[in-house]
Design a protein around this motif. Structure first.
Motif, PDB file in Angstrom:
ATOM      1  N   ASP A  24       0.861  -1.181   0.000  1.00 28.62           N
ATOM      2  CA  ASP A  24       0.000   0.000   0.000  1.00 28.62           C
ATOM      3  C   ASP A  24       0.898   1.232   0.000  1.00 28.62           C
ATOM      4  OD1 ASP A  24      -2.117   1.663   0.059  1.00 28.62           O
ATOM      5  OD2 ASP A  24      -2.789   1.158   2.085  1.00 28.62           O
ATOM      6  N   THR A  25       1.089   1.806  -1.162  1.00 23.67           N
ATOM      7  CA  THR A  25       2.074   2.874  -1.299  1.00 23.67           C
ATOM      8  C   THR A  25       1.519   4.003  -2.157  1.00 23.67           C
ATOM      9  OG1 THR A  25       4.367   3.364  -1.913  1.00 23.67           O
ATOM     10  CG2 THR A  25       3.132   1.873  -3.357  1.00 23.67           C
ATOM     11  N   LYS A  26       2.248   5.106  -2.202  1.00 21.77           N
ATOM     12  CA  LYS A  26       1.907   6.235  -3.050  1.00 21.77           C
ATOM     13  C   LYS A  26       3.101   6.577  -3.931  1.00 21.77           C
ATOM     14  CE  LYS A  26      -1.442   8.408   0.064  1.00 21.77           C
ATOM     15  NZ  LYS A  26      -1.782   9.647   0.817  1.00 21.77           N
ATOM     16  N   PHE A  27       2.809   7.036  -5.129  1.00 19.45           N
ATOM     17  CA  PHE A  27       3.842   7.472  -6.059  1.00 19.45           C
ATOM     18  C   PHE A  27       3.799   8.999  -6.110  1.00 19.45           C
ATOM     19  CE2 PHE A  27       2.956   3.142  -7.136  1.00 19.45           C
ATOM     20  CZ  PHE A  27       4.149   2.623  -7.620  1.00 19.45           C
ATOM     21  N   GLU A  28       4.803   9.634  -5.556  1.00 15.55           N
ATOM     22  CA  GLU A  28       4.848  11.084  -5.471  1.00 15.55           C
ATOM     23  C   GLU A  28       5.856  11.631  -6.485  1.00 15.55           C
ATOM     24  OE1 GLU A  28       5.701  12.103  -1.464  1.00 15.55           O
ATOM     25  OE2 GLU A  28       3.808  11.285  -0.679  1.00 15.55           O
ATOM     26  N   ILE A  29       5.398  12.492  -7.370  1.00 17.24           N
ATOM     27  CA  ILE A  29       6.248  13.037  -8.428  1.00 17.24           C
ATOM     28  C   ILE A  29       7.346  13.914  -7.827  1.00 17.24           C
ATOM     29  CG2 ILE A  29       6.322  14.543 -10.448  1.00 17.24           C
ATOM     30  CD1 ILE A  29       3.506  13.620 -11.120  1.00 17.24           C
ATOM     31  N   GLN A  30       8.571  13.630  -8.220  1.00 18.95           N
ATOM     32  CA  GLN A  30       9.727  14.411  -7.793  1.00 18.95           C
ATOM     33  C   GLN A  30      10.165  15.395  -8.876  1.00 18.95           C
ATOM     34  OE1 GLN A  30      11.287  13.795  -4.473  1.00 18.95           O
ATOM     35  NE2 GLN A  30       9.213  12.954  -4.427  1.00 18.95           N
ATOM     36  N   SER A  31      10.143  14.940 -10.117  1.00 17.02           N
ATOM     37  CA  SER A  31      10.578  15.804 -11.218  1.00 17.02           C
ATOM     38  C   SER A  31      10.106  15.226 -12.539  1.00 17.02           C
ATOM     39  CB  SER A  31      12.109  15.941 -11.230  1.00 17.02           C
ATOM     40  OG  SER A  31      12.724  14.682 -11.473  1.00 17.02           O
ATOM     41  N   ARG A  32      10.100  16.080 -13.559  1.00 13.70           N
ATOM     42  CA  ARG A  32       9.809  15.651 -14.926  1.00 13.70           C
ATOM     43  C   ARG A  32      10.938  16.132 -15.830  1.00 13.70           C
ATOM     44  NH1 ARG A  32       4.206  17.090 -13.675  1.00 13.70           N
ATOM     45  NH2 ARG A  32       2.890  15.217 -13.739  1.00 13.70           N
ATOM     46  N   GLU A  33      11.378  15.271 -16.732  1.00  9.64           N
ATOM     47  CA  GLU A  33      12.461  15.601 -17.647  1.00  9.64           C
ATOM     48  C   GLU A  33      12.040  15.267 -19.072  1.00  9.64           C
ATOM     49  OE1 GLU A  33      15.019  17.171 -16.668  1.00  9.64           O
ATOM     50  OE2 GLU A  33      15.156  16.778 -14.517  1.00  9.64           O
ATOM     51  N   GLU A  34      12.764  15.840 -20.035  1.00  8.63           N
ATOM     52  CA  GLU A  34      12.543  15.537 -21.448  1.00  8.63           C
ATOM     53  C   GLU A  34      13.728  14.789 -22.050  1.00  8.63           C
ATOM     54  OE1 GLU A  34      11.639  19.219 -23.367  1.00  8.63           O
ATOM     55  OE2 GLU A  34       9.761  19.495 -22.278  1.00  8.63           O
ATOM     56  N   ASN A  35      14.719  14.507 -21.220  1.00  8.30           N
ATOM     57  CA  ASN A  35      15.904  13.769 -21.654  1.00  8.30           C
ATOM     58  C   ASN A  35      16.254  12.772 -20.554  1.00  8.30           C
ATOM     59  OD1 ASN A  35      18.489  12.837 -22.321  1.00  8.30           O
ATOM     60  ND2 ASN A  35      19.044  14.763 -23.302  1.00  8.30           N
ATOM     61  N   ILE A  36      16.180  11.490 -20.873  1.00  9.44           N
ATOM     62  CA  ILE A  36      16.377  10.463 -19.853  1.00  9.44           C
ATOM     63  C   ILE A  36      17.794  10.478 -19.291  1.00  9.44           C
ATOM     64  CG2 ILE A  36      17.074   8.595 -21.424  1.00  9.44           C
ATOM     65  CD1 ILE A  36      15.273   6.756 -19.690  1.00  9.44           C
ATOM     66  N   GLN A  37      18.722  11.036 -20.045  1.00 11.13           N
ATOM     67  CA  GLN A  37      20.100  11.081 -19.566  1.00 11.13           C
ATOM     68  C   GLN A  37      20.309  12.119 -18.470  1.00 11.13           C
ATOM     69  OE1 GLN A  37      22.540  11.546 -23.068  1.00 11.13           O
ATOM     70  NE2 GLN A  37      22.214   9.420 -23.726  1.00 11.13           N
ATOM     71  N   LEU A  38      19.285  12.948 -18.223  1.00 16.02           N
ATOM     72  CA  LEU A  38      19.369  13.938 -17.149  1.00 16.02           C
ATOM     73  C   LEU A  38      18.988  13.370 -15.788  1.00 16.02           C
ATOM     74  CD1 LEU A  38      17.831  17.078 -18.928  1.00 16.02           C
ATOM     75  CD2 LEU A  38      20.250  16.481 -18.624  1.00 16.02           C
ATOM     76  N   ILE A  39      18.520  12.108 -15.780  1.00 19.19           N
ATOM     77  CA  ILE A  39      18.162  11.480 -14.503  1.00 19.19           C
ATOM     78  C   ILE A  39      19.436  11.199 -13.707  1.00 19.19           C
ATOM     79  CG2 ILE A  39      17.090   9.473 -13.436  1.00 19.19           C
ATOM     80  CD1 ILE A  39      15.144  11.403 -14.780  1.00 19.19           C
ATOM     81  N   SER A  40      19.468  11.690 -12.479  1.00 18.93           N
ATOM     82  CA  SER A  40      20.714  11.644 -11.704  1.00 18.93           C
ATOM     83  C   SER A  40      20.715  10.620 -10.574  1.00 18.93           C
ATOM     84  CB  SER A  40      21.000  13.028 -11.105  1.00 18.93           C
ATOM     85  OG  SER A  40      19.932  13.451 -10.278  1.00 18.93           O
ATOM     86  N   PHE A  41      19.540  10.118 -10.152  1.00 17.88           N
ATOM     87  CA  PHE A  41      19.543   9.228  -8.989  1.00 17.88           C
ATOM     88  C   PHE A  41      19.935   7.793  -9.353  1.00 17.88           C
ATOM     89  CE2 PHE A  41      15.312   8.366 -10.589  1.00 17.88           C
ATOM     90  CZ  PHE A  41      15.109   7.027 -10.288  1.00 17.88           C
ATOM     91  N   VAL A  42      20.061   7.510 -10.652  1.00 12.86           N
ATOM     92  CA  VAL A  42      20.491   6.187 -11.112  1.00 12.86           C
ATOM     93  C   VAL A  42      21.799   6.335 -11.870  1.00 12.86           C
ATOM     94  CG1 VAL A  42      19.870   4.124 -12.412  1.00 12.86           C
ATOM     95  CG2 VAL A  42      18.077   5.521 -11.372  1.00 12.86           C
ATOM     96  N   ASP A  43      22.825   5.573 -11.462  1.00 18.91           N
ATOM     97  CA  ASP A  43      24.103   5.561 -12.182  1.00 18.91           C
ATOM     98  C   ASP A  43      23.997   4.645 -13.398  1.00 18.91           C
ATOM     99  OD1 ASP A  43      25.299   7.310 -10.403  1.00 18.91           O
ATOM    100  OD2 ASP A  43      25.968   5.686  -9.071  1.00 18.91           O
ATOM    101  N   GLY A  44      24.882   4.851 -14.355  1.00 17.01           N
ATOM    102  CA  GLY A  44      24.825   4.083 -15.582  1.00 17.01           C
ATOM    103  C   GLY A  44      24.991   2.594 -15.388  1.00 17.01           C
ATOM    104  N   ASP A  45      25.809   2.183 -14.417  1.00 15.85           N
ATOM    105  CA  ASP A  45      26.037   0.754 -14.208  1.00 15.85           C
ATOM    106  C   ASP A  45      25.086   0.147 -13.184  1.00 15.85           C
ATOM    107  OD1 ASP A  45      27.070   2.114 -12.073  1.00 15.85           O
ATOM    108  OD2 ASP A  45      29.010   1.080 -12.032  1.00 15.85           O
ATOM    109  N   ASP A  46      24.126   0.923 -12.677  1.00 16.71           N
ATOM    110  CA  ASP A  46      23.137   0.382 -11.738  1.00 16.71           C
ATOM    111  C   ASP A  46      22.190  -0.563 -12.468  1.00 16.71           C
ATOM    112  OD1 ASP A  46      24.217   1.788  -9.672  1.00 16.71           O
ATOM    113  OD2 ASP A  46      22.622   3.297  -9.535  1.00 16.71           O
TER     114      ASP A  46
END
Length: 219
Positions: free
Chosen positions: A140-162
């Protein structure tokens, strides 16, 4: 005995993803009602089996220009990504505002218009509520929006080798090429519920749907 390499991920942790496949099937059913008011037809949505990839592998396979919504799953102390390809956004915009449902703005202009951003806001809010309902049987969880981007490479919380778990969905509509959207979970986000994801019995929130039984009996 087997050799252990520190820093490596045990990809057998989630077993055969049985529960996650069931959740994805529910998401596919629920999100149809999100797209219906815009498309004016009920699309057919299919879910594919979850795939394990590195984040670099995933980004190399998908278009850079896309709607990427980063949401926080507080109960799991992690995040997930909702990735919607730009052709689908263009088609939804044209259909919703009276444009042609056959010809869509498929050009990779590199930036969404204000109207397309409004469409993105409407559908992502609805899709996250659908995901919340689909996950309820397990967490039982909620999905809370943190940010919206137009370029997936701008996502910073996931490293490339994750390592990430990619759940892909195909949307099929009359007189239109299939389009897709993805839900991407970092492996670390799903680790706390790995035992539940392996389980084939999910009945924490099971209810007796008497309305469905009454309708079936009347029919």
């Amino acid at each position: 005995m087997r050799e252990l390499k520190f820093g490596s991920e045990d990809l057998s942790l989630l077993g055969d993803y049985y529960a996650l496949r069931l959740i994805n099937e529910k998401i596919a059913r629920y999100v149809r009602s999100v797209f219906l008011p815009m498309l004016r037809v009920l699309p057919r949505i299919s879910s594919f089996p979850p795939e394990v990839k590195s984040f670099d592998e995933y980004t190399s396979d998908c278009d850079t220009f896309a709607s990427v919504t980063n949401s926080r799953i507080e109960e799991l102390r992690g995040n997930c990504l909702l990735v919607i390809q730009s052709p689908f956004i263009s088609h939804l915009t044209n259909s919703y505002y009276g444009g042609s449902k056959v010809q869509s703005l498929f050009e990779n202009q590199g930036e969404f218009t204000a109207t397309e951003n409004r469409i993105i806001e409407i559908i992502t809010d609805g899709m996250l509520l659908s995901m919340q309902s689909a996950w309820k049987d397990l967490v039982d969880t909620k999905f809370e929006i943190q940010s919206r981007e137009e370029n997936i490479q701008l996502i910073s919380f996931v490293d490339g080798d994750d390592t990430v778990i990619v759940c892909s969905f195909m949307v099929q509509m009359p007189q239109h090429d299939p389009v897709s959207f993805d839900i991407v979970y970092p492996l670390q986000t799903l680790k706390p519920i790995s035992s539940q994801l392996r389980s084939r019995v999910q009945n924490k929130y099971a209810v007796d749907d008497r309305t469905w039984k009454e309708r079936l009996q009347n029919a």
